[in-house]
Design an enzyme around this catalytic site. Structure first.
Site, mmCIF file in Angstrom:
data_model
loop_
_atom_site.group_PDB
_atom_site.id
_atom_site.type_symbol
_atom_site.label_atom_id
_atom_site.label_comp_id
_atom_site.label_asym_id
_atom_site.label_seq_id
_atom_site.Cartn_x
_atom_site.Cartn_y
_atom_site.Cartn_z
ATOM 1 N N ASP A 188 0.826 -1.200 0.000
ATOM 2 C CA ASP A 188 0.000 0.000 0.000
ATOM 3 C C ASP A 188 0.863 1.254 0.000
ATOM 4 O O ASP A 188 0.464 2.285 -0.545
ATOM 5 C CB ASP A 188 -0.933 -0.003 1.215
ATOM 6 C CG ASP A 188 -2.119 0.930 1.038
ATOM 7 O OD1 ASP A 188 -2.733 0.915 -0.049
ATOM 8 O OD2 ASP A 188 -2.433 1.684 1.981
ATOM 9 N N CYS B 83 -11.044 4.223 -4.091
ATOM 10 C CA CYS B 83 -10.084 4.128 -2.996
ATOM 11 C C CYS B 83 -10.394 5.153 -1.915
ATOM 12 O O CYS B 83 -10.482 4.809 -0.730
ATOM 13 C CB CYS B 83 -8.661 4.331 -3.526
ATOM 14 S SG CYS B 83 -7.395 4.124 -2.257
ATOM 15 N N TYR C 147 -12.241 3.668 1.429
ATOM 16 C CA TYR C 147 -11.505 3.654 2.695
ATOM 17 C C TYR C 147 -12.202 4.531 3.734
ATOM 18 O O TYR C 147 -12.193 4.226 4.927
ATOM 19 C CB TYR C 147 -10.069 4.125 2.470
ATOM 20 C CG TYR C 147 -9.098 3.024 2.143
ATOM 21 C CD1 TYR C 147 -7.994 2.773 2.940
ATOM 22 C CD2 TYR C 147 -9.273 2.218 1.013
ATOM 23 C CE1 TYR C 147 -7.098 1.759 2.634
ATOM 24 C CE2 TYR C 147 -8.391 1.200 0.691
ATOM 25 C CZ TYR C 147 -7.301 0.972 1.512
ATOM 26 O OH TYR C 147 -6.413 -0.043 1.210
ATOM 27 N N TYR D 282 -8.240 6.068 9.149
ATOM 28 C CA TYR D 282 -9.236 6.172 8.085
ATOM 29 C C TYR D 282 -10.634 6.526 8.593
ATOM 30 O O TYR D 282 -11.459 7.035 7.831
ATOM 31 C CB TYR D 282 -9.257 4.885 7.268
ATOM 32 C CG TYR D 282 -7.969 4.700 6.510
ATOM 33 C CD1 TYR D 282 -7.688 5.477 5.388
ATOM 34 C CD2 TYR D 282 -6.992 3.804 6.940
ATOM 35 C CE1 TYR D 282 -6.487 5.354 4.712
ATOM 36 C CE2 TYR D 282 -5.784 3.670 6.263
ATOM 37 C CZ TYR D 282 -5.541 4.452 5.155
ATOM 38 O OH TYR D 282 -4.349 4.339 4.490
ATOM 39 N N GLU E 70 -9.718 -2.882 -6.330
ATOM 40 C CA GLU E 70 -9.600 -2.765 -4.871
ATOM 41 C C GLU E 70 -9.818 -4.123 -4.205
ATOM 42 O O GLU E 70 -9.102 -4.491 -3.267
ATOM 43 C CB GLU E 70 -10.614 -1.754 -4.330
ATOM 44 C CG GLU E 70 -10.261 -0.304 -4.560
ATOM 45 C CD GLU E 70 -9.179 0.192 -3.608
ATOM 46 O OE1 GLU E 70 -8.681 -0.611 -2.782
ATOM 47 O OE2 GLU E 70 -8.831 1.374 -3.693
#
Length: 215
Positions: free
Chosen positions: A46, A131, A135, A158, A205
């Protein structure tokens, strides 16, 4: 966090969106059952992803048509390079992991290059939004639902106010960019292609989480 232009995109991505936001990797983070080796492997990949993702948002600055759009894209670049990457660097440093020279997995390469290969700003945003908004949705839900878990730092990053604000600003950017270029969300000849791009990025994803379970 969900804005007008998001709804037709999410409809096009279902059920892939649920597979992304409720993936076994995500649930393992929430309840603490995810193996540490899988988590650390994911963080390394990541980190590489965030480098290319930051480049994609920087590219969005060049594709923007207004100063407001440029500022919104630049703010996201800052959030990625400063807020998100700090989490990865800190955890990996504690684990004795050197993030320089991490070998990029095929799943990672496919996703980041797909995002970078885009047309105008709307095409690029359609690939970037899964994304950011995904998230944000995952973080907010896990912050409400998670109990004791060794992955609390990830959840708080997040689910926290700073990233949630980033998501809100990204959603507002998508709405404004859509209205400026093609009018009301879900109408006009460009929407099928934008929805397809969003859905493809969502599937990528899911593939990224799958990769995370295979360190």
């Amino acid at each position: 966090m969900m804005y007008g232009a998001t709804f037709p995109l999410l409809r096009a991505a279902a059920p892939d969106w649920h597979a992304f936001t409720h993936h076994p990797f995500v649930e393992g983070l929430k309840d603490g059952s995810l193996p540490r080796a899988a988590f650390l492997h994911y963080l390394q990949q990541d980190y590489v992803f965030l480098i290319h993702f930051s480049r994609a948002w920087a590219l969005a600055v060049t594709k923007a048509e207004t100063v407001a759009e440029m500022r919104a894209c630049a703010a996201t670049v800052h959030a990625l390079l400063v807020e998100e990457m700090r989490l990865h660097e800190g955890i990996c440093a504690e684990a004795g992991i050197d993030l320089t020279g991490v070998e990029e997995r095929i799943e990672n390469l496919a996703y980041t290059r797909y995002v970078l290969d885009s047309g105008d700003l709307l095409d690029l945003l359609a690939g970037l939004m899964p994304c950011v908004l995904g998230y944000g949705e995952i973080g907010a839900r896990m912050l409400r639902e998670a109990g004791e878990t060794p992955y609390r730092d990830w959840i708080e990053t997040y689910g926290g106010a700073e990233f949630q604000q980033t998501c809100a600003e990204a959603g507002a950017l998508l709405d404004a960019a859509t209205a400026r270029r093609i009018g009301p969300p879900g109408t006009g000849p460009r929407w099928p292609a934008l929805c397809h791009r969003f859905a493809t990025a969502t599937r990528l994803e899911v593939g990224f989480w799958d990769m995370g379970l295979r360190p």
